[in-house]
Design a protein around this motif. Structure first.
Motif, short mmCIF file in Angstrom:
data_model
loop_
_atom_site.label_atom_id
_atom_site.label_comp_id
_atom_site.label_asym_id
_atom_site.label_seq_id
_atom_site.Cartn_x
_atom_site.Cartn_y
_atom_site.Cartn_z
N ALA A 76 0.83 -1.21 0.00
CA ALA A 76 0.00 0.00 0.00
C ALA A 76 0.87 1.26 0.00
N LEU A 77 1.93 1.27 0.80
CA LEU A 77 2.81 2.44 0.85
C LEU A 77 3.56 2.64 -0.46
N LYS A 78 4.01 1.56 -1.07
CA LYS A 78 4.67 1.66 -2.36
C LYS A 78 3.70 2.21 -3.40
N GLY A 79 2.48 1.73 -3.36
CA GLY A 79 1.45 2.21 -4.29
C GLY A 79 1.17 3.69 -4.10
N LEU A 80 1.07 4.11 -2.84
CA LEU A 80 0.79 5.51 -2.53
C LEU A 80 1.91 6.44 -3.01
N THR A 81 3.15 6.09 -2.72
CA THR A 81 4.25 6.96 -3.13
C THR A 81 4.40 7.00 -4.64
N TRP A 82 4.20 5.86 -5.29
CA TRP A 82 4.26 5.85 -6.75
C TRP A 82 3.14 6.69 -7.34
N ARG A 83 1.95 6.60 -6.76
CA ARG A 83 0.82 7.37 -7.30
C ARG A 83 1.07 8.87 -7.18
N VAL A 84 1.71 9.33 -6.13
CA VAL A 84 2.02 10.75 -5.99
C VAL A 84 2.91 11.20 -7.16
N VAL A 85 3.93 10.42 -7.45
CA VAL A 85 4.84 10.76 -8.56
C VAL A 85 4.09 10.71 -9.89
N ALA A 86 3.38 9.64 -10.13
CA ALA A 86 2.70 9.46 -11.41
C ALA A 86 1.57 10.47 -11.61
#
Length: 94
Positions: A39-49
């Motif tokens: 979930a944390l990896k998904g969240l940080t990636w979504r911020v960038v993307a």
């Protein structure tokens, strides 16, 4: 001429072995993919993307509000899709 060298193991080698052995004798990685980590990896990636998506949307439309709306929808949709994708991969033995 020496063909085989006797293996010497240090205390660090033994400790690493203990960390990587599971009770069933199978190897496990030192950084297991947990639900929280996915979930944390998904969240940080979504911020960038999403920042990238909003920048592109703003460049194409020239409208800040529309770019943010597109980014918001994209953020929620792809966060959920990424989480499911990570959990599927975490369950695969490849």
């Amino acid at each position: 001429m020496v063909f085989f060298k006797k293996e010497t193991r240090t205390a660090a080698d033994e400790e690493l072995q203990a960390l990587t052995d599971s009770p069933k004798g199978r190897k496990k990685s030192l950084s297991q993919e947990t639900h929280l980590r996915s979930a944390l990896k998904g969240l940080t990636w979504r911020v960038v993307a999403t920042t990238t998506t909003m920048t592109i949307a703003y460049t194409l439309t020239g409208e800040v509000k529309l770019a943010m709306e597109i980014g918001f929808i994209e953020f929620l949709a792809k966060l959920a899709i990424y989480y499911v994708h990570e959990r599927i991969w975490a369950s695969c033995r490849v």
